[in-house]
Design a protein around this motif. Structure first.
Motif, PDB file in Angstrom:
ATOM      1  N   SER A  34       0.831  -1.213   0.000  1.00  0.00           N
ATOM      2  CA  SER A  34       0.000   0.000   0.000  1.00  0.00           C
ATOM      3  C   SER A  34       0.864   1.261   0.000  1.00  0.00           C
ATOM      4  CB  SER A  34      -0.972   0.000   1.175  1.00  0.00           C
ATOM      5  OG  SER A  34      -0.288   0.027   2.395  1.00  0.00           O
ATOM      6  N   LEU A  35       2.033   1.203   0.628  1.00  0.00           N
ATOM      7  CA  LEU A  35       2.958   2.339   0.597  1.00  0.00           C
ATOM      8  C   LEU A  35       3.477   2.557  -0.825  1.00  0.00           C
ATOM      9  CD1 LEU A  35       4.573   4.508   2.148  1.00  0.00           C
ATOM     10  CD2 LEU A  35       6.317   2.761   2.556  1.00  0.00           C
ATOM     11  N   LEU A  60      12.373   7.993  -6.171  1.00  0.00           N
ATOM     12  CA  LEU A  60      11.715   8.462  -4.954  1.00  0.00           C
ATOM     13  C   LEU A  60      12.277   7.746  -3.724  1.00  0.00           C
ATOM     14  CD1 LEU A  60       9.469  10.487  -4.321  1.00  0.00           C
ATOM     15  CD2 LEU A  60       7.846   8.627  -4.501  1.00  0.00           C
ATOM     16  N   ILE A  61      12.522   6.453  -3.846  1.00  0.00           N
ATOM     17  CA  ILE A  61      13.097   5.684  -2.738  1.00  0.00           C
ATOM     18  C   ILE A  61      14.522   6.155  -2.452  1.00  0.00           C
ATOM     19  CG2 ILE A  61      13.891   3.386  -2.039  1.00  0.00           C
ATOM     20  CD1 ILE A  61      11.385   2.284  -3.529  1.00  0.00           C
ATOM     21  N   GLY A  71      19.240  13.853   7.512  1.00  0.00           N
ATOM     22  CA  GLY A  71      18.511  14.323   8.683  1.00  0.00           C
ATOM     23  C   GLY A  71      17.313  15.195   8.360  1.00  0.00           C
ATOM     24  N   GLU A  72      16.883  15.234   7.095  1.00  0.00           N
ATOM     25  CA  GLU A  72      15.734  16.046   6.704  1.00  0.00           C
ATOM     26  C   GLU A  72      14.423  15.467   7.225  1.00  0.00           C
ATOM     27  OE1 GLU A  72      15.562  16.899   2.492  1.00  0.00           O
ATOM     28  OE2 GLU A  72      17.744  16.863   2.390  1.00  0.00           O
ATOM     29  N   ILE A  73      14.398  14.151   7.408  1.00  0.00           N
ATOM     30  CA  ILE A  73      13.193  13.500   7.931  1.00  0.00           C
ATOM     31  C   ILE A  73      13.576  12.611   9.103  1.00  0.00           C
ATOM     32  CG2 ILE A  73      11.828  13.528   5.802  1.00  0.00           C
ATOM     33  CD1 ILE A  73      12.714  10.663   5.281  1.00  0.00           C
ATOM     34  N   ASN A  74      12.667  12.469  10.032  1.00  0.00           N
ATOM     35  CA  ASN A  74      12.861  11.575  11.175  1.00  0.00           C
ATOM     36  C   ASN A  74      11.934  10.386  11.004  1.00  0.00           C
ATOM     37  OD1 ASN A  74      14.718  13.259  12.565  1.00  0.00           O
ATOM     38  ND2 ASN A  74      13.015  14.546  13.205  1.00  0.00           N
ATOM     39  N   ILE A  75      12.435   9.222  11.373  1.00  0.00           N
ATOM     40  CA  ILE A  75      11.624   8.025  11.223  1.00  0.00           C
ATOM     41  C   ILE A  75      11.624   7.226  12.513  1.00  0.00           C
ATOM     42  CG2 ILE A  75      12.104   7.872   8.755  1.00  0.00           C
ATOM     43  CD1 ILE A  75      13.928   5.443   9.454  1.00  0.00           C
ATOM     44  N   ASN A  76      10.653   6.316  12.590  1.00  0.00           N
ATOM     45  CA  ASN A  76      10.587   5.360  13.692  1.00  0.00           C
ATOM     46  C   ASN A  76      10.309   3.992  13.070  1.00  0.00           C
ATOM     47  OD1 ASN A  76      10.197   3.855  15.952  1.00  0.00           O
ATOM     48  ND2 ASN A  76       8.567   5.131  16.811  1.00  0.00           N
ATOM     49  N   PRO A  77      11.354   3.186  12.836  1.00  0.00           N
ATOM     50  CA  PRO A  77      11.163   1.896  12.153  1.00  0.00           C
ATOM     51  C   PRO A  77      10.254   0.919  12.882  1.00  0.00           C
ATOM     52  CG  PRO A  77      13.508   2.409  12.384  1.00  0.00           C
ATOM     53  CD  PRO A  77      12.743   3.443  13.141  1.00  0.00           C
ATOM     54  N   THR A 112      15.085  -2.843   5.686  1.00  0.00           N
ATOM     55  CA  THR A 112      13.808  -2.696   4.995  1.00  0.00           C
ATOM     56  C   THR A 112      12.874  -1.775   5.771  1.00  0.00           C
ATOM     57  OG1 THR A 112      14.042  -4.878   4.000  1.00  0.00           O
ATOM     58  CG2 THR A 112      11.834  -3.936   4.026  1.00  0.00           C
ATOM     59  N   ALA A 113      12.855  -1.905   7.072  1.00  0.00           N
ATOM     60  CA  ALA A 113      12.010  -1.033   7.900  1.00  0.00           C
ATOM     61  C   ALA A 113      12.434   0.422   7.743  1.00  0.00           C
ATOM     62  CB  ALA A 113      12.094  -1.455   9.361  1.00  0.00           C
ATOM     63  N   ILE A 114      13.721   0.669   7.696  1.00  0.00           N
ATOM     64  CA  ILE A 114      14.224   2.040   7.544  1.00  0.00           C
ATOM     65  C   ILE A 114      13.864   2.585   6.168  1.00  0.00           C
ATOM     66  CG2 ILE A 114      16.344   3.411   7.368  1.00  0.00           C
ATOM     67  CD1 ILE A 114      17.459   1.651   9.678  1.00  0.00           C
ATOM     68  N   VAL A 115      13.988   1.755   5.130  1.00  0.00           N
ATOM     69  CA  VAL A 115      13.625   2.210   3.785  1.00  0.00           C
ATOM     70  C   VAL A 115      12.134   2.515   3.719  1.00  0.00           C
ATOM     71  CG1 VAL A 115      13.448   1.502   1.364  1.00  0.00           C
ATOM     72  CG2 VAL A 115      15.541   1.057   2.624  1.00  0.00           C
ATOM     73  N   GLU A 116      11.303   1.642   4.273  1.00  0.00           N
ATOM     74  CA  GLU A 116       9.854   1.876   4.280  1.00  0.00           C
ATOM     75  C   GLU A 116       9.493   3.151   5.017  1.00  0.00           C
ATOM     76  OE1 GLU A 116       7.497  -1.312   5.841  1.00  0.00           O
ATOM     77  OE2 GLU A 116       7.709  -2.507   4.016  1.00  0.00           O
ATOM     78  N   GLU A 117      10.025   3.307   6.208  1.00  0.00           N
ATOM     79  CA  GLU A 117       9.682   4.488   7.014  1.00  0.00           C
ATOM     80  C   GLU A 117      10.252   5.776   6.419  1.00  0.00           C
ATOM     81  OE1 GLU A 117       7.521   4.919   9.602  1.00  0.00           O
ATOM     82  OE2 GLU A 117       6.976   2.900   8.976  1.00  0.00           O
ATOM     83  N   SER A 118      11.428   5.695   5.798  1.00  0.00           N
ATOM     84  CA  SER A 118      11.971   6.896   5.163  1.00  0.00           C
ATOM     85  C   SER A 118      11.123   7.278   3.953  1.00  0.00           C
ATOM     86  CB  SER A 118      13.444   6.723   4.787  1.00  0.00           C
ATOM     87  OG  SER A 118      13.612   5.747   3.792  1.00  0.00           O
ATOM     88  N   LEU A 119      10.643   6.290   3.206  1.00  0.00           N
ATOM     89  CA  LEU A 119       9.754   6.580   2.075  1.00  0.00           C
ATOM     90  C   LEU A 119       8.451   7.197   2.568  1.00  0.00           C
ATOM     91  CD1 LEU A 119       9.066   6.500  -0.927  1.00  0.00           C
ATOM     92  CD2 LEU A 119       8.312   4.121  -0.619  1.00  0.00           C
ATOM     93  N   SER A 120       7.891   6.632   3.614  1.00  0.00           N
ATOM     94  CA  SER A 120       6.651   7.165   4.176  1.00  0.00           C
ATOM     95  C   SER A 120       6.833   8.604   4.656  1.00  0.00           C
ATOM     96  CB  SER A 120       6.191   6.275   5.327  1.00  0.00           C
ATOM     97  OG  SER A 120       5.035   6.778   5.919  1.00  0.00           O
ATOM     98  N   GLY A 121       7.915   8.848   5.387  1.00  0.00           N
ATOM     99  CA  GLY A 121       8.190  10.197   5.870  1.00  0.00           C
ATOM    100  C   GLY A 121       8.463  11.178   4.739  1.00  0.00           C
ATOM    101  N   TYR A 122       9.138  10.713   3.707  1.00  0.00           N
ATOM    102  CA  TYR A 122       9.450  11.576   2.567  1.00  0.00           C
ATOM    103  C   TYR A 122       8.185  11.909   1.778  1.00  0.00           C
ATOM    104  CZ  TYR A 122      12.226  13.545  -1.228  1.00  0.00           C
ATOM    105  OH  TYR A 122      12.768  14.398  -2.162  1.00  0.00           O
ATOM    106  N   LEU A 123       7.277  10.938   1.625  1.00  0.00           N
ATOM    107  CA  LEU A 123       6.018  11.219   0.954  1.00  0.00           C
ATOM    108  C   LEU A 123       5.229  12.266   1.717  1.00  0.00           C
ATOM    109  CD1 LEU A 123       4.871   7.638  -0.130  1.00  0.00           C
ATOM    110  CD2 LEU A 123       5.850   9.417  -1.575  1.00  0.00           C
ATOM    111  N   ASP A 124       5.212  12.154   3.044  1.00  0.00           N
ATOM    112  CA  ASP A 124       4.542  13.170   3.862  1.00  0.00           C
ATOM    113  C   ASP A 124       5.172  14.536   3.639  1.00  0.00           C
ATOM    114  OD1 ASP A 124       2.916  11.183   4.881  1.00  0.00           O
ATOM    115  OD2 ASP A 124       4.022  11.003   6.783  1.00  0.00           O
TER     116      ASP A 124
END
Length: 131
Positions: A34-35, A60-61, A71-77, A112-124
């Motif tokens: 879905s992401l 995009l990834i 450090g432009e986005i913060n994530i929580n894997p 993989t968790a970091i890539v997913e969360e960074s993509l999610s944060g970047y889309l936001d």
């Protein structure tokens, strides 16, 4: 008499050197389906408005990983849904060995968790910028 070890720093085993060849390293991720669909919808919406800042999902990834690195986005894997349906995505890390080195420096079990969360944060982030 004991010999003192001259190299006190651990060796980085998977560092990629900047070679003069045109080789491309490909990494395949099993990302949240879905992401990926959300990212593709954003890309299509931008393309329909003649905004070609991002050429593909792979780009995009890569940009999301670069944003996390800088450090432009913060994530929580730990927020990631591990049981969501997955989709395989292959990303090329051609002429960006520093980004590939950064990826390899991430904890193996959390890449993989970091890539997913960074993509999610970047889309936001890009949705906020576009609004």
């Amino acid at each position: 008499m004991r010999k003192i070890r001259s190299n006190i720093f651990p060796k980085i085993k998977s560092q990629v050197k900047n070679s003069k060849t045109n080789q491309t390293t490909r990494i395949t991720f099993a990302l949240n389906a879905s992401l990926c669909q959300q990212a593709e919808n954003i890309l299509k919406a931008r393309w329909s408005q003649s905004d070609y800042a991002y050429k593909s999902l792979s780009e995009l990834i890569r940009k999301s990983l670069r944003a996390y690195q800088s450090g432009e986005i913060n994530i929580n894997p730990t927020e990631r849904d591990k049981y969501a349906p997955k989709r395989e995505i292959t990303v090329r890390f051609g002429l960006v060995p520093d980004l590939l080195n950064f990826y390899y420096s991430l904890p193996y079990s959390q890449r993989t968790a970091i890539v997913e969360e960074s993509l999610s944060g970047y889309l936001d982030k890009i949705n906020v910028e576009k609004s």
